[in-house]
Design a protein around this motif. Sequence first.
Motif, PDB file in Angstrom:
ATOM      1  N   TRP A   3      -8.606  -5.792  14.053  1.00 46.36           N
ATOM      2  CA  TRP A   3      -8.697  -5.867  13.278  1.00 46.36           C
ATOM      3  C   TRP A   3      -9.127  -7.564  13.688  1.00 46.36           C
ATOM      4  CZ3 TRP A   3      -4.811  -9.320  11.499  1.00 46.36           C
ATOM      5  CH2 TRP A   3      -3.652  -8.718  12.658  1.00 46.36           C
ATOM      6  N   ASP A   4      -9.999  -8.316  12.522  1.00 47.05           N
ATOM      7  CA  ASP A   4      -9.472  -9.565  12.596  1.00 47.05           C
ATOM      8  C   ASP A   4      -9.843 -10.798  10.886  1.00 47.05           C
ATOM      9  OD1 ASP A   4     -10.885 -12.603  12.567  1.00 47.05           O
ATOM     10  OD2 ASP A   4     -12.152 -11.927  14.272  1.00 47.05           O
ATOM     11  N   TRP A   5      -8.875 -11.330  10.677  1.00 49.35           N
ATOM     12  CA  TRP A   5      -8.405 -11.761   9.163  1.00 49.35           C
ATOM     13  C   TRP A   5      -8.337 -13.248   9.888  1.00 49.35           C
ATOM     14  CZ3 TRP A   5      -2.255 -12.263   8.052  1.00 49.35           C
ATOM     15  CH2 TRP A   5      -2.149 -13.113   6.097  1.00 49.35           C
ATOM     16  N   ASP A   6      -9.308 -13.520   8.585  1.00 54.06           N
ATOM     17  CA  ASP A   6      -9.050 -14.926   8.241  1.00 54.06           C
ATOM     18  C   ASP A   6      -8.280 -15.271   7.446  1.00 54.06           C
ATOM     19  OD1 ASP A   6      -9.998 -17.016   7.354  1.00 54.06           O
ATOM     20  OD2 ASP A   6     -12.602 -16.777   7.896  1.00 54.06           O
ATOM     21  N   VAL A   7      -7.328 -15.927   7.772  1.00 51.20           N
ATOM     22  CA  VAL A   7      -6.348 -16.192   7.177  1.00 51.20           C
ATOM     23  C   VAL A   7      -6.513 -17.522   5.773  1.00 51.20           C
ATOM     24  CG1 VAL A   7      -3.522 -17.117   6.698  1.00 51.20           C
ATOM     25  CG2 VAL A   7      -4.880 -15.500   8.668  1.00 51.20           C
ATOM     26  N   ARG A   8      -7.372 -18.035   5.429  1.00 51.15           N
ATOM     27  CA  ARG A   8      -7.803 -18.809   4.423  1.00 51.15           C
ATOM     28  C   ARG A   8      -8.555 -18.323   3.630  1.00 51.15           C
ATOM     29  NH1 ARG A   8     -10.532 -23.419   8.070  1.00 51.15           N
ATOM     30  NH2 ARG A   8     -11.528 -21.213   9.189  1.00 51.15           N
ATOM     31  N   THR A   9      -9.541 -16.981   4.013  1.00 56.39           N
ATOM     32  CA  THR A   9     -10.473 -16.205   3.087  1.00 56.39           C
ATOM     33  C   THR A   9      -9.345 -15.367   2.487  1.00 56.39           C
ATOM     34  OG1 THR A   9     -11.805 -15.182   4.446  1.00 56.39           O
ATOM     35  CG2 THR A   9     -12.474 -17.592   4.026  1.00 56.39           C
ATOM     36  N   GLY A  10      -8.907 -14.799   3.158  1.00 59.18           N
ATOM     37  CA  GLY A  10      -8.215 -13.283   2.890  1.00 59.18           C
ATOM     38  C   GLY A  10      -9.224 -12.512   3.577  1.00 59.18           C
ATOM     39  N   ARG A  11     -10.261 -12.579   3.599  1.00 58.06           N
ATOM     40  CA  ARG A  11     -11.057 -11.510   4.605  1.00 58.06           C
ATOM     41  C   ARG A  11     -10.719 -10.867   6.076  1.00 58.06           C
ATOM     42  NH1 ARG A  11     -15.249 -11.774   7.618  1.00 58.06           N
ATOM     43  NH2 ARG A  11     -17.281  -9.823   7.521  1.00 58.06           N
ATOM     44  N   LEU A  12     -10.640  -9.358   5.772  1.00 59.80           N
ATOM     45  CA  LEU A  12      -9.724  -8.866   7.334  1.00 59.80           C
ATOM     46  C   LEU A  12     -11.431  -8.180   7.803  1.00 59.80           C
ATOM     47  CD1 LEU A  12      -8.166  -7.656   8.311  1.00 59.80           C
ATOM     48  CD2 LEU A  12      -7.935  -6.043   7.361  1.00 59.80           C
ATOM     49  N   SER A  13     -11.988  -8.332   8.499  1.00 61.66           N
ATOM     50  CA  SER A  13     -12.996  -7.692   9.561  1.00 61.66           C
ATOM     51  C   SER A  13     -12.611  -6.329  10.197  1.00 61.66           C
ATOM     52  CB  SER A  13     -14.148  -8.272  10.476  1.00 61.66           C
ATOM     53  OG  SER A  13     -14.842  -9.348   8.971  1.00 61.66           O
ATOM     54  N   VAL A  14     -12.943  -5.338  10.502  1.00 61.99           N
ATOM     55  CA  VAL A  14     -12.928  -3.759  10.825  1.00 61.99           C
ATOM     56  C   VAL A  14     -13.573  -2.946  11.694  1.00 61.99           C
ATOM     57  CG1 VAL A  14     -10.630  -3.676   9.367  1.00 61.99           C
ATOM     58  CG2 VAL A  14     -13.054  -2.245   9.586  1.00 61.99           C
ATOM     59  N   ASN A  15     -13.132  -3.477  13.251  1.00 59.30           N
ATOM     60  CA  ASN A  15     -14.041  -2.448  13.942  1.00 59.30           C
ATOM     61  C   ASN A  15     -14.653  -1.038  13.495  1.00 59.30           C
ATOM     62  OD1 ASN A  15     -11.656  -1.074  15.714  1.00 59.30           O
ATOM     63  ND2 ASN A  15     -13.013  -1.236  16.985  1.00 59.30           N
ATOM     64  N   PRO A  16     -15.815  -0.369  14.257  1.00 55.64           N
ATOM     65  CA  PRO A  16     -16.147   1.062  13.237  1.00 55.64           C
ATOM     66  C   PRO A  16     -14.723   2.219  13.824  1.00 55.64           C
ATOM     67  CG  PRO A  16     -17.933   0.068  14.566  1.00 55.64           C
ATOM     68  CD  PRO A  16     -16.576  -0.759  14.793  1.00 55.64           C
ATOM     69  N   GLY A  17     -13.595   1.908  15.384  1.00 55.54           N
ATOM     70  CA  GLY A  17     -12.730   2.720  15.427  1.00 55.54           C
ATOM     71  C   GLY A  17     -11.586   2.846  14.309  1.00 55.54           C
ATOM     72  N   TRP A  18     -11.315   1.577  13.397  1.00 54.34           N
ATOM     73  CA  TRP A  18     -10.320   0.929  12.965  1.00 54.34           C
ATOM     74  C   TRP A  18     -10.928   2.177  11.002  1.00 54.34           C
ATOM     75  CZ3 TRP A  18      -9.618   0.574   8.158  1.00 54.34           C
ATOM     76  CH2 TRP A  18      -8.513  -0.305   7.124  1.00 54.34           C
ATOM     77  N   TRP A  42     -18.614   2.020   6.778  1.00 55.85           N
ATOM     78  CA  TRP A  42     -17.241   1.899   5.392  1.00 55.85           C
ATOM     79  C   TRP A  42     -16.590   0.697   5.736  1.00 55.85           C
ATOM     80  CZ3 TRP A  42     -12.020   0.488   5.512  1.00 55.85           C
ATOM     81  CH2 TRP A  42     -11.504   0.866   4.178  1.00 55.85           C
ATOM     82  N   THR A  43     -16.014  -1.202   4.844  1.00 58.76           N
ATOM     83  CA  THR A  43     -16.044  -2.274   5.360  1.00 58.76           C
ATOM     84  C   THR A  43     -14.711  -2.227   4.281  1.00 58.76           C
ATOM     85  OG1 THR A  43     -17.249  -2.970   3.358  1.00 58.76           O
ATOM     86  CG2 THR A  43     -18.218  -2.937   5.888  1.00 58.76           C
ATOM     87  N   GLN A  44     -13.780  -2.845   4.841  1.00 59.41           N
ATOM     88  CA  GLN A  44     -12.505  -2.906   3.953  1.00 59.41           C
ATOM     89  C   GLN A  44     -13.047  -4.276   3.509  1.00 59.41           C
ATOM     90  OE1 GLN A  44      -9.146  -2.727   2.886  1.00 59.41           O
ATOM     91  NE2 GLN A  44      -8.551  -2.430   4.953  1.00 59.41           N
ATOM     92  N   ARG A  45     -12.312  -3.985   2.397  1.00 60.83           N
ATOM     93  CA  ARG A  45     -12.146  -5.641   1.400  1.00 60.83           C
ATOM     94  C   ARG A  45     -11.504  -6.596   1.564  1.00 60.83           C
ATOM     95  NH1 ARG A  45     -12.569  -0.640  -1.850  1.00 60.83           N
ATOM     96  NH2 ARG A  45     -10.086  -1.289  -2.782  1.00 60.83           N
ATOM     97  N   GLY A  46     -10.628  -6.054   2.092  1.00 58.19           N
ATOM     98  CA  GLY A  46      -9.388  -7.433   2.603  1.00 58.19           C
ATOM     99  C   GLY A  46      -8.210  -7.033   2.861  1.00 58.19           C
ATOM    100  N   ILE A  47      -7.152  -8.264   2.818  1.00 53.34           N
ATOM    101  CA  ILE A  47      -5.894  -7.905   3.936  1.00 53.34           C
ATOM    102  C   ILE A  47      -4.925  -7.413   2.715  1.00 53.34           C
ATOM    103  CG2 ILE A  47      -4.790 -10.299   3.058  1.00 53.34           C
ATOM    104  CD1 ILE A  47      -4.342  -8.358   5.882  1.00 53.34           C
ATOM    105  N   ASP A  48      -5.627  -7.720   1.028  1.00 54.42           N
ATOM    106  CA  ASP A  48      -4.758  -7.113  -0.067  1.00 54.42           C
ATOM    107  C   ASP A  48      -4.621  -5.717  -0.639  1.00 54.42           C
ATOM    108  OD1 ASP A  48      -3.700  -9.427  -0.581  1.00 54.42           O
ATOM    109  OD2 ASP A  48      -5.617 -10.273  -2.189  1.00 54.42           O
ATOM    110  N   ASP A  49      -6.073  -5.636  -0.098  1.00 58.28           N
ATOM    111  CA  ASP A  49      -6.480  -3.682  -0.103  1.00 58.28           C
ATOM    112  C   ASP A  49      -5.817  -3.052   1.130  1.00 58.28           C
ATOM    113  OD1 ASP A  49      -8.250  -1.645  -0.999  1.00 58.28           O
ATOM    114  OD2 ASP A  49      -9.568  -1.819   1.343  1.00 58.28           O
TER     115      ASP A  49
END
Length: 572
Positions: free
Chosen positions: A163-178, A188-195
């Motif tokens: 996972w790769d978290w952009d702290v300023r925007t809250g955007r969370l990127s995840v790989n297919p393994g996640w 499927w894509t993760q919506r953000g750190i809050d989710d």
Amino acid sequence: MRGLMELYGLSAADPECAARLPSGVLLDGGSLSHHPAPMLFIEPESGGIVEANRAACAFYGHPFERLCTMFIDDINMLQRDEILARRRAAATGLANRFSMPHRLATGEVREMLVHSHPVMVGERQLLFSVVHDVTECSRMGEALRSREERLELVASSATLGLWDWDVRTGRLSVNPGWVALLGFPAGWTQRGIDDWMERIHHADRNRVLTALNAHLEGRTDRYEAEYRIHDGGDALRWVHDQGRVVRRDAVGVPARVIGLFMDVTARRYAEESRARLFELSLDMLCILDFEGRFHEVNPAWNSTLGWMVSEMLETSLGGLTHEADATAVAQALDQLAAGERVRGLEVRLRCSDGTWRWLSWSARPEVEQRRIYAVVRDVTHQKRQEVELRRMASMDALTGVSNRATFMETLADMMQRCCHDRAVASVLVMDVDNFKLVNDTWGHAVGDEVLRRLGRAMVPLLRTVDTVGRLGGEEFGVLLPGVGPEAACCVAERLRAAIAAMEVPCDDGRGEALRVTVSVGVASCPPYHSVTEVLRAADKALYRAKASGRDRVVCGPVALLEMSCPESPTIP
């Protein structure tokens, strides 16, 4: 390459790109001789090193005289054909920049970047080569490529979630393994750190946030947590999650965090099952190190020995072991440290109330972990039963003294020690006088009571090392290790007198008591040195006591000492 020539003050003037230099240019003390970069003049066809500057001699570790008699093939680690092809390419101007490994005088191999150009020295064409050590740069490049390959492997892995978290925007990127680990559909894509945080089990969420904030604030080197998370089917999975801040802004505020996690559900369930078994087991389970220190014990230890779990973890096996078993425990620990299992080790451990319990150990080591895993059972009751069975097997059921088999075995041991240590010992053989008349007159029940009381009367008058045994019927024997003939006769007399004074109720309705006497024969070692000899001598002494009127002591082989007490009626 023309820029390089100009950099070193050279020029290529002819159509073949050859510059003309005065002979001995590197040896005339000029700028090239003292230049910090290693420089070589090389003969294109043979590869012979014609001249070198001081920097080249220092770098390769060869003196000038030696280096200028070597060939470039002696330094270059490539194949000779490839080296020749590169020299010819440089001589014709087809190529002038090469990467190749060079060996130093120490044997070390360094990665070199070589700039080579044809020049004319007098009428002779040579290759003017400037070499640069790029070993560290090559290593760094290789390390970078390796790191990139590993990251690429992780990013494409189906067993690790990246996972790769952009702290300023809250955007969370995840790989297919996640996505695959949590059972979400592909794409499927993760919506953000809050989710992500919402999916964490409510009982674990605060703990995860605390660990994450501690790292973001710089109080920990990295973020790490294990927690439960709802997967795509809303089932709970255990994951091990860790990450690290990889970029901060100008004022030190975290800007980007990268991490990975893995599914540890199977391990956590296995640990929980182990913990339940550990807690519920009636057996005593423990984990120790090779020094015998307890690292984990289950509640069965408290119910068996009385020590609290915390008290057990503050002590060691050696600290609880009975001193008589200390050697066996030390040997077992050595055996386990050598990688061998231990089975059926029975030792005594101290309870919290000061008593001792017998415990049977089965243990196996994990040498790499330096840990011992043991299953321990309380065998105190079995031990007591064994002692009781041995006692019963060695005891005469009627009188409670040793039976004939035990008496004869003890006598054999005593005679062997006498012969080996040249010690003294004595044997008493006694017989109840007129015992048949007691049975005929008062009955066998009274006769049995006479024998029981006779046995009980003798034991208090003897030492713990002495042995009383019933040899059969109304005949008894006494073993006196370390006692010579005269002292043995005195002991025999004390026993005779005590028995003569003993009263046995007759149950005849008149309240009368029965008295009996015994005759005693005594034999000692020396002079007798075998079981057969000493018993025969004691029996002969007993017969003489009987023949002399009973109720007396006779020492064999001849009557060294005869003792008797006044006549008193024993049988009405």
